[in-house]
Design a protein around this motif. Sequence first.
Motif: not given
Lengths: 201, 328
Positions: A111-116, A121-133, A154-156
Amino acid sequence: MNKSLDPRVNRLDLPQGELTPKVPLDQFGTFEVFVQLKEGKGYRHEGSVHAPNIDMAFLFAKEQFSRRLMCAGIFVAETRNVFVTGFTEDKDSIYNHISDDFPEDGEIENYEVFHLNKRGKQHEHIGSVPSKNHQHALAQAKGEFIDGPPVFNIWVIKTADILFTEEEDMIMWNTLHEKKFRDASDYKAADKIKAFKERQQ
Amino acid sequence: MYGGGNTFEPMKATGIENEDPVLLAEFEARIERGEKIEPHDWMPQLYRKQLIRMIEQHAHSEIIGALPEGTWITRAPGFKRKLALMAKVQDEVGHAQLLYSAAETLGKPREQMLDDLVTGKSKYSNIFNYPAFTWADSCFISWLVDAGAIVNQLANARGSYGPYCRALERICAEESFHLKYGHHCVIHLATGTEKQREMMQAAINRWWPPMMHFFGPPDKASVHSEILMRWKVKMSSNDDQRNQFLDMYVPKIWELGFTIPDENLKKNTVTGKWEYTEPDWAEFKRVINGDGPCNAERLAVRRTAEERGRWVRKALLTPKTEYVTPLA
């Protein structure tokens, strides 16, 4: 209607009278667009496009968001596939409100994670995490990113729901630097004005 | 870049007395602090309505404004001018998309806005109801109509609604090429043959009255406009914007040896404001309400494009995507 000054309009052969009314709200879905300005830099949310499918969304995004600045990559995801948290303000990070509990259903995927990071301002991509949902991804992100500066929203997005730029797509930006005619610096005319004024005297 | 967040008619009632006073105070305090309002924030109905109208009209102006310039792409003098004009027109249509997206975050779907454009329900910048007879008309639009729009857009970019400001920042950055390109075209004609100069002068004479209309009639002092100023929806008065435009561009027009068809036009050295013959506001009203030289053609072109492009959209449409309001 009178003959138009526009030859293209005359060629259109505009129909007289009423047109068939269109079916209401048959519009396309919306996609969120993320852009990377330089290789190695992070991806940032740039805006949205309307498209019938994700491949067309990618093309529209390329036209809309990479006409000017150099662009190293774009990716798109359908808006309804973006999982959005609530918002916080001031020094209060949204991670303080994310539950460590999550439903157990689903297979492990990325899953890709985005932070405000700043309001307005705009959301920025911060990294990815392995998850079930999505919920699990948030809990995972909390473990990984809570120690940074406060995050207000946060956007996921499930990685599989995103269309990324492939290596072979990148040639579409190869000619960008040749399009000087899109740049104000290509239209210098101060000398012409000066010469004109001198002639007038 | 075609601006035009100033053609709307003011609403009769503000409805502000029906809003929750606590939420309203928080909302105003936020604007007071210089923070932006974002789509998820609470906002008064009047704020939402007025912004939708303003951003939507701005977007329509970009779409319709591309028509008189687009006319000249095939006849632009030389390959370089064709390339540049094509790029500019593409930019304008792209700007419309950015603006529609910003307006959508307030809850009005893009398709509804496009429908309201073709049915004539919502307005666009009045200046595009006039025809571009010659290449010089297209040069006037590229330089001076864009310049007017930039005055308007730079002001609005300091407004309070986040998505609109972000769209305008992007738009203004792209505009810098338009303005330079337009000026370059006009300088070329100005320093050319007698015939070229005459053509440019004729275009200035034709476009001056609509250019003076461009910023809208003088604002009437009202509770409504006072509130919109306080909420940073409207950033400066129509007359102030007109004055700023005259201040920046009249000297540049004069410097090229052209005249402006208004014998009363001069800068008052005491007040620092420009004096001019008041434009014919009755004509402005008549044209904006549909009775201009090109209103019918502009809308017919849009309607026809919609109808004839319908099969393409239908062919592309898959039931897999779904319309939802964009996020930011």
